[in-house]
Design an enzyme around this catalytic site. Structure first.
Site, PDB file in Angstrom:
ATOM      1  N   ARG A  30       0.834  -1.204   0.000  1.00 20.06           N
ATOM      2  CA  ARG A  30       0.000   0.000   0.000  1.00 20.06           C
ATOM      3  C   ARG A  30       0.871   1.257   0.000  1.00 20.06           C
ATOM      4  NH1 ARG A  30      -4.828  -2.114   0.329  1.00 20.06           N
ATOM      5  NH2 ARG A  30      -5.043  -4.023   1.533  1.00 20.06           N
ATOM      6  N   ASP A  31       0.426   2.241  -0.803  1.00 23.57           N
ATOM      7  CA  ASP A  31       1.124   3.520  -0.857  1.00 23.57           C
ATOM      8  C   ASP A  31       0.964   4.236   0.489  1.00 23.57           C
ATOM      9  OD1 ASP A  31       2.022   5.505  -3.495  1.00 23.57           O
ATOM     10  OD2 ASP A  31       1.659   6.444  -1.540  1.00 23.57           O
ATOM     11  N   ASN A  88       4.427   6.519 -13.476  1.00 21.35           N
ATOM     12  CA  ASN A  88       5.073   7.822 -13.663  1.00 21.35           C
ATOM     13  C   ASN A  88       6.534   7.585 -14.021  1.00 21.35           C
ATOM     14  OD1 ASN A  88       2.686   9.144 -12.897  1.00 21.35           O
ATOM     15  ND2 ASN A  88       3.217   9.006 -10.730  1.00 21.35           N
ATOM     16  N   VAL A  97      10.240   8.274  -6.923  1.00 25.61           N
ATOM     17  CA  VAL A  97      11.090   7.177  -6.446  1.00 25.61           C
ATOM     18  C   VAL A  97      11.639   6.457  -7.677  1.00 25.61           C
ATOM     19  CG1 VAL A  97      11.202   5.030  -5.139  1.00 25.61           C
ATOM     20  CG2 VAL A  97       9.739   6.897  -4.323  1.00 25.61           C
ATOM     21  N   HIS A 101       7.775   1.320 -10.668  1.00 24.64           N
ATOM     22  CA  HIS A 101       6.588   0.890  -9.913  1.00 24.64           C
ATOM     23  C   HIS A 101       5.328   1.225 -10.687  1.00 24.64           C
ATOM     24  CE1 HIS A 101       7.870   4.925  -8.635  1.00 24.64           C
ATOM     25  NE2 HIS A 101       6.578   5.222  -8.487  1.00 24.64           N
ATOM     26  N   HIS A 103       1.395   2.129 -10.066  1.00 28.05           N
ATOM     27  CA  HIS A 103       0.356   2.492  -9.104  1.00 28.05           C
ATOM     28  C   HIS A 103      -0.922   1.779  -9.541  1.00 28.05           C
ATOM     29  CE1 HIS A 103       2.360   6.229  -7.412  1.00 28.05           C
ATOM     30  NE2 HIS A 103       3.022   6.112  -8.554  1.00 28.05           N
TER      31      HIS A 103
HETATM   32  P1  AMP Z   1       5.978   8.242  -7.906  1.00 26.77           P
HETATM   33  O1  AMP Z   1       5.725   9.680  -7.523  1.00 26.77           O
HETATM   34  O2  AMP Z   1       5.206   7.779  -9.095  1.00 26.77           O
HETATM   35  O3  AMP Z   1       7.452   7.950  -8.002  1.00 26.77           O
HETATM   36  O4  AMP Z   1       5.391   7.388  -6.716  1.00 26.77           O
HETATM   37  C1  AMP Z   1       6.108   7.089  -5.561  1.00 26.77           C
HETATM   38  C2  AMP Z   1       5.091   6.720  -4.534  1.00 26.77           C
HETATM   39  O5  AMP Z   1       5.750   6.034  -3.495  1.00 26.77           O
HETATM   40  C3  AMP Z   1       4.356   7.905  -3.897  1.00 26.77           C
HETATM   41  O6  AMP Z   1       2.962   7.774  -4.139  1.00 26.77           O
HETATM   42  C4  AMP Z   1       4.693   7.766  -2.409  1.00 26.77           C
HETATM   43  O7  AMP Z   1       3.609   8.084  -1.582  1.00 26.77           O
HETATM   44  C5  AMP Z   1       5.086   6.302  -2.297  1.00 26.77           C
HETATM   45  N1  AMP Z   1       6.015   5.962  -1.244  1.00 26.77           N
HETATM   46  C6  AMP Z   1       7.214   6.535  -0.981  1.00 26.77           C
HETATM   47  N2  AMP Z   1       7.822   5.905   0.038  1.00 26.77           N
HETATM   48  C7  AMP Z   1       6.988   4.899   0.422  1.00 26.77           C
HETATM   49  C8  AMP Z   1       7.038   3.882   1.418  1.00 26.77           C
HETATM   50  N3  AMP Z   1       8.094   3.771   2.244  1.00 26.77           N
HETATM   51  N4  AMP Z   1       6.003   3.022   1.519  1.00 26.77           N
HETATM   52  C9  AMP Z   1       4.929   3.138   0.698  1.00 26.77           C
HETATM   53  N5  AMP Z   1       4.828   4.064  -0.268  1.00 26.77           N
HETATM   54  C10 AMP Z   1       5.827   4.932  -0.406  1.00 26.77           C
END
Ligand code: AMP
Length: 115
Positions: A30-31, A88, A97, A101, A103
């Site tokens: 989960r995000d 993304n 990140v 990944h 979503h």
């Molecule tokens: P993006 O902006 O597409 O790179 O998405 C990265 C996602 O990772 C964001 O929606 C963050 O909320 C999520 N995120 C970052 N660190 C963590 C974590 N430790 N556990 C769960 N989600 C995370």
């Protein structure tokens, strides 16, 4: 595995996560900052930066990711109502990140196009 990658650290178990699906190839969790009632991230165990750096050697990995997204949607019971899968990529794509990944978002009507 790279030590400074937060998602690699989730894969290795160094950083806790609310895991909803694990296979030999992917981890789904989960995000931390959910944008919908269902918001799960599907990541490959292998560190790959982004869709933009995928090569032909990642053919199977890409398939595993997409099939896992479908499995997550089914487990989270949004596969019939509908859901969105987003990758993304890069700075202007909104990637924060640098570990590939997907979503998986659902549980409410999702507007289009995104901002
Ligand atoms: P993006 O902006 O597409 O790179 O998405 C990265 C996602 O990772 C964001 O929606 C963050 O909320 C999520 N995120 C970052 N660190 C963590 C974590 N430790 N556990 C769960 N989600 C995370």
């Amino acid at each position: 595995m790279t030590n400074d990658c937060i998602f690699c650290r989730i894969v290795s178990g160094d950083v806790p996560a609310d895991v909803v699906l694990e296979t030999d190839h992917i981890v789904a969790f989960r995000d931390l900052s959910p944008q919908a009632p269902v918001h799960v991230l599907v990541i490959p165990r292998e560190h790959v930066e982004a869709v933009g750096t995928l090569g032909s050697e990642h053919h199977d990995l890409a398939g595993h990711l997409l099939l896992a997204a479908r499995e997550v949607a089914e487990r989270e019971e949004v596969h019939q109502s509908g859901f969105r899968v987003v990758a993304n990529t890069g700075r202007e794509g909104g990637q924060s990140v640098d570990h590939l990944h997907l979503h998986v978002l659902g549980g409410r009507p999702l507007s289009w196009p995104p901002g």
